[in-house]
Design an enzyme around this catalytic site. Structure first.
Site, PDB file in Angstrom:
ATOM      1  N   CYS A  34      -2.030  -3.087   8.098  1.00  0.00           N
ATOM      2  CA  CYS A  34      -1.880  -3.957   6.919  1.00  0.00           C
ATOM      3  C   CYS A  34      -0.618  -4.804   6.970  1.00  0.00           C
ATOM      4  CB  CYS A  34      -1.923  -3.123   5.647  1.00  0.00           C
ATOM      5  SG  CYS A  34      -3.517  -2.274   5.407  1.00  0.00           S
ATOM      6  N   ASP A  77       0.783  -1.239   0.000  1.00  0.00           N
ATOM      7  CA  ASP A  77       0.000   0.000   0.000  1.00  0.00           C
ATOM      8  C   ASP A  77       0.818   1.295   0.000  1.00  0.00           C
ATOM      9  OD1 ASP A  77      -1.952  -1.920   0.231  1.00  0.00           O
ATOM     10  OD2 ASP A  77      -2.537  -1.398   2.272  1.00  0.00           O
ATOM     11  N   LYS A 132      -7.262  -3.700  -3.177  1.00  0.00           N
ATOM     12  CA  LYS A 132      -7.971  -4.476  -2.163  1.00  0.00           C
ATOM     13  C   LYS A 132      -8.735  -3.556  -1.221  1.00  0.00           C
ATOM     14  CE  LYS A 132      -3.896  -4.546   0.879  1.00  0.00           C
ATOM     15  NZ  LYS A 132      -4.413  -3.656   1.931  1.00  0.00           N
TER      16      LYS A 132
END
Length: 205
Positions: free
Chosen positions: A118, A18, A84
């Site tokens: 994450c 990310d 996602k």
């Protein structure tokens, strides 16, 4: 056959979590994370290490940072570059591409954000699957810097290996006589000052 397949860390893959445009002003020392990731991407090209990347809600939070050059026409090709909504990177699209590398358990190197969300959930998913996980301490961060050491301590306790980019690179080599060593040593020299700055910013807690 690349050095990483012979000595040091075997069957390695790099997971980039990310690293998106809209996080630039929010994440603590984001520029250092990007710089270390650039270094590792160059190493992965030298060592023929597969690369997997994700974005979190790309339509809202933007594309992967352009300076990483992932999947651009003249950039670095990934095995999967997936958007996602889940916090873990190990969504079905990444899992499927990852499994195409083979059935054996692998060594996964994780960089990106956020350390306590994450990165943590990706690490836990991979550990549950029996993979070995290396978290690069000078290439992970969070919005609140205080979250980082807590997340790394938790993941170390769960069985992940917390290390630095330079330590991991030399562990990949294992032997200075390997043909790839000269290129990796040159890469380390190229990033010497940036590595020092990244360590001072992200690994001093």
């Amino acid at each position: 056959m690349a050095a990483s397949r012979r000595l040091g860390i075997y069957d390695s893959s790099l997971f980039i979590c990310d690293l998106q445009e809209k996080f630039r002003s929010a994440i603590y020392e984001y520029g250092r994370v990007i710089s270390t990731t650039q270094k590792l991407l160059k190493a992965c090209q030298i060592l023929d290490i597969p690369i997997f990347a994700t974005t979190q809600l790309r339509a809202k939070l933007g594309e992967t940072c352009s300076e990483l050059g992932l999947d651009s026409p003249e950039g670095i090709k990934t095995h999967a570059h997936v958007d996602k909504s889940a916090f873990s990177m190990f969504v079905p699209e990444i899992r499927d591409a990852f499994q195409k590398l083979g059935d054996e358990k692998r060594e996964v190197i994780i960089v990106g954000i956020e350390s306590h969300i994450c990165v943590t959930q990706t690490t836990l998913d991979l550990l549950r699957e029996g993979h070995k996980v290396y978290i690069i301490a000078d290439a992970v961060s969070s919005c609140n810097k205080e979250e980082v050491p807590i997340a790394l301590a938790r993941l170390r306790a769960e069985g992940a290996i917390v290390t630095t980019s330079e330590s991991w690179l030399y562990e990949c080599m294992g032997d200075a006589s390997l043909p790839e060593f000269k290129q990796i040593a040159g890469l380390v020299k190229e990033y010497n000052s940036k590595t020092k700055e990244g360590l001072q910013a992200l690994c001093r807690f």
